[in-house]
Every structure is written in C-alpha cells, then in structure tokens.
Motif scaffolding. Structure first.
Motif, PDB file in Angstrom:
ATOM      1  N   SER A 132      10.329  18.017  -3.615  1.00 53.86           N
ATOM      2  CA  SER A 132       9.061  18.455  -3.922  1.00 53.86           C
ATOM      3  C   SER A 132       8.237  17.441  -4.944  1.00 53.86           C
ATOM      4  O   SER A 132       9.145  16.351  -5.091  1.00 53.86           O
ATOM      5  N   GLY A 133       7.252  17.596  -5.457  1.00 51.98           N
ATOM      6  CA  GLY A 133       6.694  16.615  -6.290  1.00 51.98           C
ATOM      7  C   GLY A 133       6.028  15.529  -5.851  1.00 51.98           C
ATOM      8  O   GLY A 133       5.675  15.548  -4.417  1.00 51.98           O
ATOM      9  N   VAL A 134       5.774  14.619  -6.519  1.00 51.39           N
ATOM     10  CA  VAL A 134       4.910  13.323  -6.164  1.00 51.39           C
ATOM     11  C   VAL A 134       5.822  12.327  -5.596  1.00 51.39           C
ATOM     12  O   VAL A 134       6.952  12.066  -5.974  1.00 51.39           O
ATOM     13  N   ILE A 135       5.278  11.623  -4.893  1.00 50.46           N
ATOM     14  CA  ILE A 135       5.863  10.140  -4.525  1.00 50.46           C
ATOM     15  C   ILE A 135       5.753   9.077  -5.901  1.00 50.46           C
ATOM     16  O   ILE A 135       4.441   8.901  -6.219  1.00 50.46           O
ATOM     17  N   PRO A 136       6.892   8.732  -6.393  1.00 47.16           N
ATOM     18  CA  PRO A 136       6.679   8.054  -7.809  1.00 47.16           C
ATOM     19  C   PRO A 136       5.951   6.803  -7.501  1.00 47.16           C
ATOM     20  O   PRO A 136       6.421   5.888  -6.535  1.00 47.16           O
ATOM     21  N   PRO A 137       4.946   6.448  -8.052  1.00 47.54           N
ATOM     22  CA  PRO A 137       4.360   5.001  -8.091  1.00 47.54           C
ATOM     23  C   PRO A 137       5.230   3.929  -8.533  1.00 47.54           C
ATOM     24  O   PRO A 137       5.040   2.660  -7.820  1.00 47.54           O
ATOM     25  N   THR A 138       6.023   4.221  -9.213  1.00 46.36           N
ATOM     26  CA  THR A 138       7.201   3.158  -9.437  1.00 46.36           C
ATOM     27  C   THR A 138       8.043   2.610  -7.980  1.00 46.36           C
ATOM     28  O   THR A 138       8.476   1.409  -8.015  1.00 46.36           O
ATOM     29  N   LEU A 139       7.817   3.244  -6.983  1.00 44.36           N
ATOM     30  CA  LEU A 139       8.328   2.766  -5.664  1.00 44.36           C
ATOM     31  C   LEU A 139       7.698   1.360  -5.347  1.00 44.36           C
ATOM     32  O   LEU A 139       7.914   0.672  -4.455  1.00 44.36           O
ATOM     33  N   GLY A 140       6.246   1.245  -5.963  1.00 44.61           N
ATOM     34  CA  GLY A 140       5.550   0.079  -5.521  1.00 44.61           C
ATOM     35  C   GLY A 140       6.076  -1.158  -6.139  1.00 44.61           C
ATOM     36  O   GLY A 140       5.816  -2.252  -5.782  1.00 44.61           O
ATOM     37  N   LYS A 141       7.357  -0.914  -6.991  1.00 46.65           N
ATOM     38  CA  LYS A 141       7.992  -2.229  -7.561  1.00 46.65           C
ATOM     39  C   LYS A 141       9.049  -2.984  -6.564  1.00 46.65           C
ATOM     40  O   LYS A 141       9.594  -3.739  -6.849  1.00 46.65           O
ATOM     41  N   LEU A 142       9.302  -2.046  -5.460  1.00 48.80           N
ATOM     42  CA  LEU A 142      10.305  -2.445  -4.613  1.00 48.80           C
ATOM     43  C   LEU A 142      10.123  -3.276  -3.777  1.00 48.80           C
ATOM     44  O   LEU A 142       9.262  -2.988  -2.611  1.00 48.80           O
ATOM     45  N   LYS A 143      10.412  -4.801  -4.065  1.00 49.18           N
ATOM     46  CA  LYS A 143       9.479  -5.775  -3.192  1.00 49.18           C
ATOM     47  C   LYS A 143      10.289  -6.027  -1.724  1.00 49.18           C
ATOM     48  O   LYS A 143      10.041  -6.850  -0.998  1.00 49.18           O
ATOM     49  N   SER A 144      11.373  -5.490  -1.852  1.00 47.12           N
ATOM     50  CA  SER A 144      12.283  -5.770  -0.306  1.00 47.12           C
ATOM     51  C   SER A 144      12.365  -4.508   0.501  1.00 47.12           C
ATOM     52  O   SER A 144      12.822  -4.472   1.472  1.00 47.12           O
ATOM     53  N   LEU A 145      11.604  -3.656   0.001  1.00 46.47           N
ATOM     54  CA  LEU A 145      11.470  -2.339   0.767  1.00 46.47           C
ATOM     55  C   LEU A 145      10.899  -2.431   2.128  1.00 46.47           C
ATOM     56  O   LEU A 145       9.670  -2.961   2.103  1.00 46.47           O
ATOM     57  N   VAL A 146      11.429  -2.096   3.408  1.00 49.76           N
ATOM     58  CA  VAL A 146      10.932  -1.952   4.684  1.00 49.76           C
ATOM     59  C   VAL A 146      10.643  -0.682   5.188  1.00 49.76           C
ATOM     60  O   VAL A 146       9.502  -0.490   5.869  1.00 49.76           O
ATOM     61  N   PHE A 147      11.708   0.133   4.842  1.00 50.75           N
ATOM     62  CA  PHE A 147      11.568   1.489   5.591  1.00 50.75           C
ATOM     63  C   PHE A 147      11.505   2.425   4.443  1.00 50.75           C
ATOM     64  O   PHE A 147      12.244   2.617   3.571  1.00 50.75           O
ATOM     65  N   LEU A 148      10.475   3.204   4.575  1.00 48.57           N
ATOM     66  CA  LEU A 148      10.116   4.439   3.527  1.00 48.57           C
ATOM     67  C   LEU A 148       9.878   5.743   4.369  1.00 48.57           C
ATOM     68  O   LEU A 148       8.813   5.638   4.886  1.00 48.57           O
ATOM     69  N   ARG A 149      10.709   6.541   4.681  1.00 50.31           N
ATOM     70  CA  ARG A 149      10.540   7.692   5.394  1.00 50.31           C
ATOM     71  C   ARG A 149      10.887   8.930   4.514  1.00 50.31           C
ATOM     72  O   ARG A 149      12.074   9.136   4.220  1.00 50.31           O
TER      73      ARG A 149
END
Length: 218
Positions: A132-149
């Motif tokens: 639950s809760g929100v999707i953390p905006p800090t995930l935007g710092k992950l410059k190698s992220l390809v898959f977010l499920r």
C-alpha cells in the motif's frame, strides 16, 4: 636474525592482505545485515530463508541470493515464496543490486523511499502482493531501471513524474491498484501500453500537456 626477518615479512604480508580484503568484507557484511533485516521482517512458513545465516562472512552462500565476483549482492530472487511481512529501508544499502524479485507473495506495508538508493537496479518486481501507500518519487533516481512491475497491489496516489525522466525504463505496469491523477505521456511513458494502467478506478486518461493537471481526482 633471518628468522626474525621472516616473521616480520610474514606479518607484513598478512596485514597487507587483510587491508586489501577489508573493504570487500565490510561491504559483504553490510549487505548481509541489510538482507538479514529483510528476513527478520518477513514471515517464512516454507523456510525458504533458512540459509540466511548472519554469522557467515557474506550472504553469497545464501539460497536465492546471487553475487558478483567481488562478493557483492546483485540479485535477490524470492518470487512466489509464500512470504508475508513488510519491506525494509535497509535494502537501500544494496548499491550493486540489479534484480529485486519479490512478486507473488503476501508482502504488506509501503515501498521504502530508500529504494531510490539502489543505483544499479535493473528490475523491481513487487507485483501480486498487498503493498500500500504511494510509489516513491525517489525511484526516479534509478538511472538503470528497465522493469518496474508494481501491478496487483493496493498502491495509492499519483504516478510520480520523476519516473518520466528515467530514460532506461521499458516496462512499467501499475495496473490493478488504486492510483489517481493522470497517466504520464512523456519520456518512456510514450511507449507504455494503456492496459498497464488499467483497473485503477481513480486514474484518469493520458495527461494532456498544458490542458490538464496531473493530480486530478487525487
């Protein structure tokens, strides 16, 4: 005198070896501590985490953990393992982690903001849980992220616009949650199919730049 010289030389060699290995051992121990914090936060009725022994030098011998040649944790594979409990901020210390697979469990609570420190992360799979809760905006710092499920959870709030700046993203699935606002249309979101956002009753259609605010209905 020769014996004394040999002893000194041997001692120096040992000290040098320890000095060279110390950073690796410290890194391994801190990563083991982070993973053990996760173990302590989870209920594990099938004992899939039985090998996660904090007294070992590093976690590379633990089942479901993969390390690189420098004994740094690169994968945690615990999908469909009948685990319950919550995620822990200590996981943010795994700076070499590339794959965090925790899908199809019964994990509750929120996604820690510290996940934004996982600078090597390629895949974050938390789908089919009770998060639950929100999707953390800090995930935007992950410059190698390809898959977010993150689909099939109970997430609320907006889709963070910080994610639109993550050019490496290829797959985003947040369907079957309770998100609100509008769907981003810039950056990687230009190519994400709309069905990856479906079944969020309060989520509006694609954002119209300059014509609609994205926090509508939030």
């Amino acid at each position: 005198m020769a014996v004394a010289s040999d002893v000194v030389a041997t001692t120096l060699a040992v000290v040098l070896a320890v000095a060279l290995l110390s950073p690796r051992l410290v890194s391994s121990n801190s990563e083991g501590d982070a993973l053990y914090a996760l173990r302590k936060s989870l209920s594990d009725p099938d004992n899939v985490l039985q090998s996660w022994d904090p007294t070992l030098v590093n976690p590379c011998t633990w089942f479901h953990v993969t390390c690189d040649r420098d004994s740094r944790v690169t994968r945690v594979d615990l999908g469909n393992s009948n685990l319950s409990g919550h995620l822990v901020p200590e996981l943010g210390h795994l700076e070499h982690l590339q794959y965090l697979e925790l899908y199809k469990n019964n994990i509750q609570g929120t996604i820690p903001a510290e996940f934004g420190n996982l600078k090597s992360l390629i895949s974050l799979d938390l789908y089919n849980n009770n998060i639950s809760g929100v999707i953390p905006p800090t995930l935007g710092k992950l410059k190698s992220l390809v898959f977010l499920r993150l689909n099939d959870n109970h997430l609320t709030g907006q889709i963070p616009r910080e994610l639109a700046k993550t050019s490496s993203l290829k797959v985003v699935d947040v369907s079957n949650n309770d998100l609100c606002g509008t769907i981003p249309t810039t950056g990687p979101f230009e190519h994400i199919p709309l069905n990856n956002f479906e079944n969020n009753p309060r989520l509006e259609g694609p954002e119209l730049q300059g014509l609609a605010i994205y926090d509508t209905n939030c």
